[in-house]
Enzyme design. Structure first.
Site, PDB file in Angstrom:
ATOM      1  N   HIS A  80       0.916  -1.184  -0.096  1.00 28.82           N
ATOM      2  CA  HIS A  80       0.029   0.031   0.141  1.00 28.82           C
ATOM      3  C   HIS A  80       0.833   1.243  -0.094  1.00 28.82           C
ATOM      4  O   HIS A  80       0.749   2.361  -0.782  1.00 28.82           O
ATOM      5  CB  HIS A  80      -0.812  -0.104   1.345  1.00 28.82           C
ATOM      6  CG  HIS A  80      -1.710   1.192   1.326  1.00 28.82           C
ATOM      7  ND1 HIS A  80      -3.173   0.946   1.202  1.00 28.82           N
ATOM      8  CD2 HIS A  80      -1.522   2.547   1.773  1.00 28.82           C
ATOM      9  CE1 HIS A  80      -3.742   2.159   1.493  1.00 28.82           C
ATOM     10  NE2 HIS A  80      -2.599   3.148   1.894  1.00 28.82           N
ATOM     11  N   GLU A  81       1.907   1.414   0.945  1.00 28.90           N
ATOM     12  CA  GLU A  81       2.571   2.531   0.919  1.00 28.90           C
ATOM     13  C   GLU A  81       3.412   2.894  -0.262  1.00 28.90           C
ATOM     14  O   GLU A  81       3.611   3.896  -0.844  1.00 28.90           O
ATOM     15  CB  GLU A  81       3.406   2.386   2.352  1.00 28.90           C
ATOM     16  CG  GLU A  81       2.616   2.186   3.584  1.00 28.90           C
ATOM     17  CD  GLU A  81       1.815   3.450   4.042  1.00 28.90           C
ATOM     18  OE1 GLU A  81       1.978   4.608   3.190  1.00 28.90           O
ATOM     19  OE2 GLU A  81       0.902   3.389   4.628  1.00 28.90           O
ATOM     20  N   HIS A 137       1.776   4.330  -3.120  1.00 25.91           N
ATOM     21  CA  HIS A 137       1.534   6.092  -2.959  1.00 25.91           C
ATOM     22  C   HIS A 137       2.625   6.574  -3.760  1.00 25.91           C
ATOM     23  O   HIS A 137       2.444   7.312  -4.389  1.00 25.91           O
ATOM     24  CB  HIS A 137       1.458   6.403  -1.519  1.00 25.91           C
ATOM     25  CG  HIS A 137       0.247   6.173  -0.718  1.00 25.91           C
ATOM     26  ND1 HIS A 137      -0.864   6.611  -1.494  1.00 25.91           N
ATOM     27  CD2 HIS A 137       0.074   5.535   0.418  1.00 25.91           C
ATOM     28  CE1 HIS A 137      -1.833   6.494  -0.655  1.00 25.91           C
ATOM     29  NE2 HIS A 137      -1.343   5.763   0.672  1.00 25.91           N
ATOM     30  N   GLU A 150      -6.109   6.316  -2.515  1.00 29.82           N
ATOM     31  CA  GLU A 150      -6.127   5.280  -1.370  1.00 29.82           C
ATOM     32  C   GLU A 150      -6.534   4.133  -1.934  1.00 29.82           C
ATOM     33  O   GLU A 150      -5.925   3.011  -1.574  1.00 29.82           O
ATOM     34  CB  GLU A 150      -6.969   5.792  -0.552  1.00 29.82           C
ATOM     35  CG  GLU A 150      -6.344   6.803   0.537  1.00 29.82           C
ATOM     36  CD  GLU A 150      -5.331   6.089   1.634  1.00 29.82           C
ATOM     37  OE1 GLU A 150      -5.443   4.973   1.734  1.00 29.82           O
ATOM     38  OE2 GLU A 150      -3.953   6.805   1.514  1.00 29.82           O
ATOM     39  N   HIS A 163      -9.709   7.755   2.981  1.00 32.43           N
ATOM     40  CA  HIS A 163      -9.628   6.486   3.340  1.00 32.43           C
ATOM     41  C   HIS A 163     -11.039   5.806   3.574  1.00 32.43           C
ATOM     42  O   HIS A 163     -11.177   4.562   3.036  1.00 32.43           O
ATOM     43  CB  HIS A 163      -9.209   6.214   4.881  1.00 32.43           C
ATOM     44  CG  HIS A 163      -7.706   6.762   4.849  1.00 32.43           C
ATOM     45  ND1 HIS A 163      -7.467   8.064   5.156  1.00 32.43           N
ATOM     46  CD2 HIS A 163      -6.534   6.114   4.602  1.00 32.43           C
ATOM     47  CE1 HIS A 163      -6.063   8.323   5.201  1.00 32.43           C
ATOM     48  NE2 HIS A 163      -5.408   6.875   4.965  1.00 32.43           N
TER      49      HIS A 163
END
Length: 525
Positions: free
Chosen positions: A339-340, A343, A363, A427
């Site tokens: 996920h990170e 980004h 997101e 989110h």
């Protein structure tokens, strides 16, 4: 926080007229050798100039290329940023598509007509800096305005002000605030330090293999196979730290599987970075987050009882908290790492603005690709599923942060698109994209993953047949890198994915029709 403190104010204004023919190419990345030269860019510029009226390109604007990709049939996709009389246009990005001969195939533009009556501000930079700082709910350290043209909506001259500081737990905090340079009103704002609570307990992966580097009779947690990505101990210091202490070991056997050994969390973070790198490279041919072969830095044991994880473009690093030890353990799970890092991929490609629907899509993209990393890694300790952050929950039964099959299960996320989705926290608005992806991949039939039964009711009462995760992810990634821009909404996401499905599988194909059906099923028509 109410005790905001402005430490530094920096004001600059870059105003320089540039000709349309002046094209900066230093940032272009070629997908194939054929696109490495300037011909593809030059042809795209010529095509854009000839068809500029369609998206508001005029003689007061110039283009600079950000990236270039070329398909096997010679179709070229050039991503540009725009300026107006030398000022950067926020929301001015576009992707120009040309055929092998340079013929026009279309454009995806974040905005169309972009023109302001004057590029001379009547509001002082220092005033804009203080106005922007006053919007922060964190302790402000710097507030730096630069002149720009804001194009998300009616074009206007703004002070684009980067506000940076620290949050309640001393974690990095930042936002960009757009202050009208003629009236002093705040036009828009969004976060630039993206912090995501995740769910990852490093004990769940069991024994894994990680790549390390020998040095001076010891081994360092530096992965030479993945751009020399580093994993460091944040020493539970400031969550705004950009460096820590590099993990080293005497026998190349790391951790004990217990949180009492600080290496254990580092093993999972390091493995997660490697799994994410491999997913992007093996699936899409992407060589690292920016497609430049450079590995990222991971900092574990950051802050004190910090229940969060974050990605920062500024330090090109990820930070992982240890959790609170009561409800959550260390946030170093596979889906969090994926996920990170995603980004960063999003920032390097479409640049989806962290606001409103584009922020929710940002997101959602991280949830989608983090989930794909989990499935692709195929570990015994963390099998693939459509739950986000289930592994670091210490409660019984475990409670994930998000459910992709039915996002509203968390009590706040949106299952379906509506006119109010853009007003939700990003989110929670991400639920629309997560739900669409789940339906596209798996459909509405009941499925079981990691012992959990999934159903996914649609918003329009339809039944959807999934096309599989790999095809769904391929369509999503091509839309992200080829068609989406910084202002893409969910309607734009649907359109971009239909274009991507056409490119990959053909118009009217099973995959194309399923993409349309999945988005319709979440009320995006």
């Amino acid at each position: 926080m109410t005790n905001k403190r402005l430490i530094t104010t920096v004001a600059t204004a870059a105003i320089a007229a540039t000709a349309l023919a002046t094209i900066a190419t230093s940032g272009a990345q070629a997908a194939t050798p054929a696109a490495a030269g300037s011909n593809g860019i030059d042809r795209a510029v010529a095509a854009a100039t000839a068809h500029g009226a369609a998206f508001g390109l005029d003689r007061d604007q110039s283009l600079s290329s950000r990236s270039v990709a070329t398909d096997p049939d010679g179709t070229t996709h050039v991503r540009f940023d725009r300026t107006f009389k030398g000022l950067p246009i926020v929301g001015g990005d576009l992707v120009v598509h040309t055929d092998k001969a340079g013929g026009w195939k279309g454009v995806n533009a974040a905005s169309t007509a972009v023109r302001v009556a004057s590029t001379t501000p009547t509001v002082a930079a220092a005033t804009a800096a203080h106005t922007a700082a006053a919007t922060a709910d964190f302790t402000v350290r710097t507030s730096t305005p630069t002149l720009a043209v804001y194009a998300y909506g009616p074009a206007r001259l703004v002070w684009k002000t980067q506000v940076d500081g620290v949050g309640a737990h001393q974690e990095p905090a930042g936002k960009v605030v757009f202050v009208d340079a003629r009236t002093g009103a705040v036009v828009d704002q969004w976060a630039t330090e993206i912090n995501d609570a995740g769910t990852g307990n490093s004990l769940y992966l069991g024994t894994v293999t990680i790549q390390t580097t020998p040095s001076g009779g010891q081994w360092q947690m530096i992965d030479p196979a993945r751009g020399n990505a580093r994993t460091e101990d944040g020493n539970n210091g400031s969550t705004s730290s950009t460096t820590g202490t590099l993990f080293t070991d005497a026998d190349n056997t790391w951790g004990t599987g217990s949180n009492t050994n600080r290496q254990s969390a580092a093993v999972d973070a390091d493995f997660g970075v490697g799994a994410t790198w491999d997913f992007y490279k093996n699936t899409f041919g992407r060589n690292g987050i920016k497609n430049d072969g450079k590995g990222a830095r991971s900092l574990v044991h950051v802050g004190s009882n910090w229940v969060n994880a974050s990605w920062s473009d500024t330090c090109f690093c990820m930070r992982y908290g240890d959790g609170d030890g009561v409800s959550y353990g260390p946030l170093v799970s596979l889906d969090v790492a994926g996920h990170e890092m995603t980004h960063g991929v999003t920032s390097a490609t479409a640049g989806l603005a962290y606001r409103r629907e584009s922020g929710g899509l940002n997101e959602s993209t991280s949830d989608v690709m983090g989930t794909m990393v989990e499935f692709t890694a195929n570990t015994a300790g963390d099998p693939g599923d459509y739950l986000i952050g289930e592994r670091f929950s210490l409660k019984s039964p475990k409670k994930p942060l998000r459910w992709m099959n039915k996002p509203s299960t968390d009590g706040a996320s949106a299952d379906c698109w509506s006119k109010t989705v853009g007003s939700l926290d990003v989110h929670y608005s991400s639920g629309v994209g997560n739900h669409a992806f789940y339906l596209l991949a798996e459909g509405t039939a009941a499925k079981v993953f990691d012992g959990v039964t999934y159903t996914s009711p649609t918003c329009n009462g339809s039944s959807v047949t999934g096309i599989g995760r790999d095809a769904a992810a391929a369509i999503w990634y091509r839309a992200l890198t080829t068609y989406w821009t910084s202002s893409t909404t969910y309607a734009g996401a649907r359109a971009g994915m239909l274009s991507a499905a056409t490119d990959l599988y053909g118009a009217g194909s099973t995959q194309y029709n399923a993409t349309a059906a999945a988005w319709s099923a979440v009320n995006v028509n």
